[in-house]
Design a protein around this motif. Structure first.
Motif, PDB file in Angstrom:
ATOM      1  N   LEU A 236       0.805  -1.260  -0.045  1.00 13.41           N
ATOM      2  CA  LEU A 236      -0.038  -0.014  -0.108  1.00 13.41           C
ATOM      3  C   LEU A 236       0.796   1.153   0.221  1.00 13.41           C
ATOM      4  CD1 LEU A 236      -2.958  -0.775   2.567  1.00 13.41           C
ATOM      5  CD2 LEU A 236      -2.941  -0.668   0.002  1.00 13.41           C
ATOM      6  N   CYS A 237       1.891   1.140   0.600  1.00  8.89           N
ATOM      7  CA  CYS A 237       2.937   2.148   0.816  1.00  8.89           C
ATOM      8  C   CYS A 237       3.451   2.245  -0.532  1.00  8.89           C
ATOM      9  CB  CYS A 237       3.929   2.120   1.826  1.00  8.89           C
ATOM     10  SG  CYS A 237       4.954   3.801   1.992  1.00  8.89           S
ATOM     11  N   ALA A 238       4.064   1.543  -1.283  1.00  8.01           N
ATOM     12  CA  ALA A 238       4.617   1.561  -2.524  1.00  8.01           C
ATOM     13  C   ALA A 238       3.573   1.939  -3.747  1.00  8.01           C
ATOM     14  CB  ALA A 238       5.109   0.100  -2.935  1.00  8.01           C
ATOM     15  N   ASP A 239       2.156   1.911  -3.533  1.00 10.53           N
ATOM     16  CA  ASP A 239       1.022   2.262  -4.454  1.00 10.53           C
ATOM     17  C   ASP A 239       0.825   3.663  -4.029  1.00 10.53           C
ATOM     18  OD1 ASP A 239       1.254  -0.148  -5.576  1.00 10.53           O
ATOM     19  OD2 ASP A 239      -0.488  -1.030  -4.378  1.00 10.53           O
ATOM     20  N   GLY A 240       1.241   4.262  -3.013  1.00  6.35           N
ATOM     21  CA  GLY A 240       0.747   5.649  -2.589  1.00  6.35           C
ATOM     22  C   GLY A 240      -0.419   5.712  -2.188  1.00  6.35           C
ATOM     23  N   ALA A 241      -0.954   4.812  -1.605  1.00  7.29           N
ATOM     24  CA  ALA A 241      -2.188   4.825  -0.919  1.00  7.29           C
ATOM     25  C   ALA A 241      -2.214   5.167   0.607  1.00  7.29           C
ATOM     26  CB  ALA A 241      -2.795   3.686  -0.875  1.00  7.29           C
ATOM     27  N   ILE A 242      -1.156   4.801   1.349  1.00  4.19           N
ATOM     28  CA  ILE A 242      -0.763   5.171   2.634  1.00  4.19           C
ATOM     29  C   ILE A 242       0.788   5.686   2.807  1.00  4.19           C
ATOM     30  CG2 ILE A 242      -2.430   3.404   3.455  1.00  4.19           C
ATOM     31  CD1 ILE A 242      -0.157   1.694   4.476  1.00  4.19           C
ATOM     32  N   SER A 243       0.988   6.332   3.856  1.00  2.00           N
ATOM     33  CA  SER A 243       2.124   6.744   4.232  1.00  2.00           C
ATOM     34  C   SER A 243       2.546   6.026   5.889  1.00  2.00           C
ATOM     35  CB  SER A 243       2.399   8.245   4.595  1.00  2.00           C
ATOM     36  OG  SER A 243       1.427   8.461   5.481  1.00  2.00           O
ATOM     37  N   LEU A 244       3.728   5.819   6.023  1.00  4.90           N
ATOM     38  CA  LEU A 244       4.263   4.878   7.013  1.00  4.90           C
ATOM     39  C   LEU A 244       5.164   5.873   7.883  1.00  4.90           C
ATOM     40  CD1 LEU A 244       4.657   1.444   5.465  1.00  4.90           C
ATOM     41  CD2 LEU A 244       2.757   2.159   6.892  1.00  4.90           C
ATOM     42  N   PRO A 245       4.792   6.649   8.808  1.00  2.84           N
ATOM     43  CA  PRO A 245       5.738   7.714   9.371  1.00  2.84           C
ATOM     44  C   PRO A 245       6.482   6.679  10.435  1.00  2.84           C
ATOM     45  CG  PRO A 245       3.343   8.429   9.439  1.00  2.84           C
ATOM     46  CD  PRO A 245       3.373   7.059   8.919  1.00  2.84           C
ATOM     47  N   ALA A 246       7.651   7.111  10.649  1.00  2.00           N
ATOM     48  CA  ALA A 246       8.669   6.368  11.517  1.00  2.00           C
ATOM     49  C   ALA A 246       8.576   6.695  12.861  1.00  2.00           C
ATOM     50  CB  ALA A 246       9.970   6.861  11.039  1.00  2.00           C
ATOM     51  N   TRP A 247       9.250   5.763  13.769  1.00  2.00           N
ATOM     52  CA  TRP A 247       9.118   6.196  15.338  1.00  2.00           C
ATOM     53  C   TRP A 247      10.283   6.813  15.494  1.00  2.00           C
ATOM     54  CZ3 TRP A 247       6.883   5.432  19.533  1.00  2.00           C
ATOM     55  CH2 TRP A 247       7.411   5.665  20.887  1.00  2.00           C
ATOM     56  N   THR A 248      10.209   8.041  16.123  1.00  2.00           N
ATOM     57  CA  THR A 248      11.247   9.151  16.422  1.00  2.00           C
ATOM     58  C   THR A 248      11.768   9.288  17.632  1.00  2.00           C
ATOM     59  OG1 THR A 248       9.506  10.832  16.739  1.00  2.00           O
ATOM     60  CG2 THR A 248      10.174  10.636  14.646  1.00  2.00           C
ATOM     61  N   GLY A 249      11.266   8.506  18.735  1.00  2.00           N
ATOM     62  CA  GLY A 249      11.584   8.460  20.017  1.00  2.00           C
ATOM     63  C   GLY A 249      12.883   7.643  20.212  1.00  2.00           C
ATOM     64  N   PRO A 250      13.349   7.351  21.331  1.00  2.00           N
ATOM     65  CA  PRO A 250      14.485   6.222  21.627  1.00  2.00           C
ATOM     66  C   PRO A 250      14.039   4.961  21.540  1.00  2.00           C
ATOM     67  CG  PRO A 250      13.714   7.255  23.764  1.00  2.00           C
ATOM     68  CD  PRO A 250      13.104   7.980  22.544  1.00  2.00           C
ATOM     69  N   LEU A 251      14.904   4.104  20.865  1.00  2.00           N
ATOM     70  CA  LEU A 251      14.364   2.827  20.596  1.00  2.00           C
ATOM     71  C   LEU A 251      13.806   1.827  21.628  1.00  2.00           C
ATOM     72  CD1 LEU A 251      16.694   2.060  17.695  1.00  2.00           C
ATOM     73  CD2 LEU A 251      14.461   2.545  17.543  1.00  2.00           C
ATOM     74  N   TYR A 252      14.582   2.010  22.961  1.00  2.00           N
ATOM     75  CA  TYR A 252      14.287   1.196  24.059  1.00  2.00           C
ATOM     76  C   TYR A 252      13.025   1.638  24.632  1.00  2.00           C
ATOM     77  CZ  TYR A 252      15.704   5.561  26.644  1.00  2.00           C
ATOM     78  OH  TYR A 252      15.668   6.929  26.953  1.00  2.00           O
ATOM     79  N   ALA A 253      12.300   2.752  24.149  1.00  2.00           N
ATOM     80  CA  ALA A 253      11.078   3.291  24.758  1.00  2.00           C
ATOM     81  C   ALA A 253       9.971   2.827  23.601  1.00  2.00           C
ATOM     82  CB  ALA A 253      10.888   4.670  24.891  1.00  2.00           C
ATOM     83  N   LEU A 254      10.344   2.042  22.555  1.00  2.00           N
ATOM     84  CA  LEU A 254       9.079   1.555  21.532  1.00  2.00           C
ATOM     85  C   LEU A 254       8.557   0.661  22.257  1.00  2.00           C
ATOM     86  CD1 LEU A 254       8.532   1.775  18.523  1.00  2.00           C
ATOM     87  CD2 LEU A 254      10.026  -0.133  18.052  1.00  2.00           C
ATOM     88  N   PRO A 255       7.056   0.808  22.174  1.00  2.00           N
ATOM     89  CA  PRO A 255       6.058  -0.204  22.694  1.00  2.00           C
ATOM     90  C   PRO A 255       5.604  -1.088  21.717  1.00  2.00           C
ATOM     91  CG  PRO A 255       4.993   1.897  22.184  1.00  2.00           C
ATOM     92  CD  PRO A 255       6.215   2.296  21.909  1.00  2.00           C
ATOM     93  N   GLU A 256       5.459  -2.438  22.290  1.00  2.00           N
ATOM     94  CA  GLU A 256       5.439  -3.363  21.230  1.00  2.00           C
ATOM     95  C   GLU A 256       6.190  -3.414  20.082  1.00  2.00           C
ATOM     96  OE1 GLU A 256       0.960  -4.671  21.548  1.00  2.00           O
ATOM     97  OE2 GLU A 256       0.756  -2.411  21.603  1.00  2.00           O
ATOM     98  N   PRO A 257       7.458  -3.673  20.020  1.00  2.00           N
ATOM     99  CA  PRO A 257       8.378  -3.470  18.973  1.00  2.00           C
ATOM    100  C   PRO A 257       7.977  -4.518  17.716  1.00  2.00           C
ATOM    101  CG  PRO A 257       9.433  -4.409  20.867  1.00  2.00           C
ATOM    102  CD  PRO A 257       8.341  -3.787  21.262  1.00  2.00           C
ATOM    103  N   GLN A 258       7.420  -5.687  18.135  1.00  2.00           N
ATOM    104  CA  GLN A 258       7.009  -6.652  17.143  1.00  2.00           C
ATOM    105  C   GLN A 258       6.232  -6.222  16.063  1.00  2.00           C
ATOM    106  OE1 GLN A 258       6.071  -6.597  20.383  1.00  2.00           O
ATOM    107  NE2 GLN A 258       4.019  -7.633  20.499  1.00  2.00           N
ATOM    108  N   TYR A 259       5.466  -5.210  16.260  1.00  2.00           N
ATOM    109  CA  TYR A 259       4.489  -4.758  15.095  1.00  2.00           C
ATOM    110  C   TYR A 259       5.236  -3.708  14.344  1.00  2.00           C
ATOM    111  CZ  TYR A 259       0.892  -7.023  17.837  1.00  2.00           C
ATOM    112  OH  TYR A 259       0.257  -8.085  18.424  1.00  2.00           O
ATOM    113  N   ALA A 260       6.296  -3.048  14.674  1.00  2.00           N
ATOM    114  CA  ALA A 260       7.322  -2.196  14.083  1.00  2.00           C
ATOM    115  C   ALA A 260       7.552  -2.736  12.710  1.00  2.00           C
ATOM    116  CB  ALA A 260       8.388  -1.680  14.740  1.00  2.00           C
TER     117      ALA A 260
END
Length: 275
Positions: A236-260
Motif C-alpha cells: 500500500l505504501c509503494a502504491d501511494g495509498a498510505i504513508s508509514l511515519p517512522a518512530w522518532t523516540g528512543p528505541l528502548y521506549a518503543l512499545p510492542e516492537p514486534q509490530y514495527a
C-alpha cells in the motif's frame, strides 16, 4: 604602554603553551584565541609575529572559513620562561587539563548514550525480524489407511465417485480446491488491503494510527500473521495509498516492537492515509 603590551604578549604565550595543537591568532565569538579580537590587541599580535615568538602549526577546518593555528617557537618558549615564573605556566597547564577532563566526561557520557541506543536498536531488530515472514500454507494431512479385509489381504482402493471426490489441494486457480485452512490464508491478502484503508478512513483521533492498534483491528481470523500484515502495508505504501511515519523516540521506549516495520534504514510505527 610597553608594560601593557608585554603583559598581553605574555598572556598570549601562556595560552599558546597550554595548547600544543595551536590556537587562532584572534579569538572568535565562541572560540578561544591567543589575543582578544579587539583593536587594542593587534599591536601585541603583530609584535609576536614580527619577533618570531609564534608560528603557524596547523589549520582549524571546523569553520566554513579555515583559520590558521599558532604555536610557540623556540624564541617564544625562551621569552615566556625568562619573563614568567614556571609555576604560573604549570598552573595554566593544570587549568587546561581540568577543562579537558570535563570535556572527556561529556564525550564518555555521549558514547554511553550512543551504545544504549544501538543496543536498543539491536533488540528491536531482533524482535521484528522473526515476524517478517510470509504466511505458510499448511500441508494437508495424509489420507487414512484402508481397512484390511478378512484374511489380512490389503483391499484395493475404490475409484472415487462423483459425490465423494475431493479435488487436489494444489490444482486449479488461486484458492480452488484448497483445504479450508489454506483457503483462508490465501484470502487474507485480498481482503486485508481494503480493510486497512477502510479502518484508517473511519478512524477518529490522531491522523497517524499505531501499527499495533491497526493489526488488532484487522486480526479477524487466526490466520493473519504479522508478516502478511507487514507485506500488505509495504504494498500500500509503494502504491501511494498510505504513508508509514517512522518512530522518532528512543528505541528502548518503543512499545510492542514486534509490530514495527523495517523500511530501508527507518523503523515505521504508524500508518495514515495519503491526502
Amino acid at each position: 604602554m610597553a608594560d601593557k603590551l608585554t603583559q598581553q604578549i605574555l598572556d598570549a604565550l601562556g595560552r599558546c603553551a597550554a595548547e600544543p595543537i595551536g590556537l587562532p591568532l584572534f579569538a572568535g565569538k565562541t572560540e578561544p584565541g591567543l589575543f582578544p579580537n579587539a583593536s587594542s590587541a593587534k599591536p601585541a599580535a603583530q609584535k609576536c609575529l614580527a619577533d618570531d615568538l609564534v608560528r603557524i602549526v596547523g589549520t582549524d577546518a571546523k569553520n566554513k572559513a579555515p583559520r590558521d593555528l599558532y604555536g610557540l617557537t623556540e624564541k617564544g618558549w625562551e621569552f615566556l620562561l625568562a619573563a614568567v615564573n614556571p609555576k604560573q605556566v604549570l598552573e595554566d597547564f593544570v587549568r587546561v587539563l581540568e577543562a579537558r577532563q570535563g570535556e572527556i566526561g561529556e564525550l564518555l557520557s555521549t558514547a554511553r548514550r550512543m551504545a544504549d541506543s544501538l543496543q536498543g536498536l539491536k533488540d528491536a531488530v531482533a524482535r521484528v525480524l522473526p515476524s517478517v515472514t510470509a504466511a505458510k500454507i499448511q500441508e494437508p494431512n495424509p489420507p487414512a489407511p484402508f481397512p484390511k479385509k478378512e484374511g489380512g489381504a490389503e483391499p484395493e482402493p475404490s475409484a472415487p465417485s462423483a459425490l465423494d471426490f475431493s479435488p487436489s489441494p494444489f490444482r486449479g486457480g488461486v484458492g480452488e480446491g484448497l483445504l479450508p485452512e489454506a483457503t483462508a490464508v490465501l484470502e487474507i491478502p485480498a481482503i486485508l488491503a481494503p480493510a486497512v484503508l477502510a479502518y484508517l478512513a473511519d478512524r477518529s483521533g490522531p491522523t497517524d494510527c499505531p501499527l499495533p492498534e491497526l493489526f488488532r483491528a484487522l486480526a479477524l481470523t487466526d490466520s493473519l500473521t504479522i508478516g502478511a500484515f507487514h507485506d500488505c502495508l509495504r504494498q500500500l505504501c509503494a502504491d501511494g495509498a498510505i504513508s508509514l511515519p517512522a518512530w522518532t523516540g528512543p528505541l528502548y521506549a518503543l512499545p510492542e516492537p514486534q509490530y514495527a516495520l523495517l523500511i530501508g534504514h527507518g523503523i515505521a510505527y504508524y500508518a495514515s492515509l495519503r491526502s
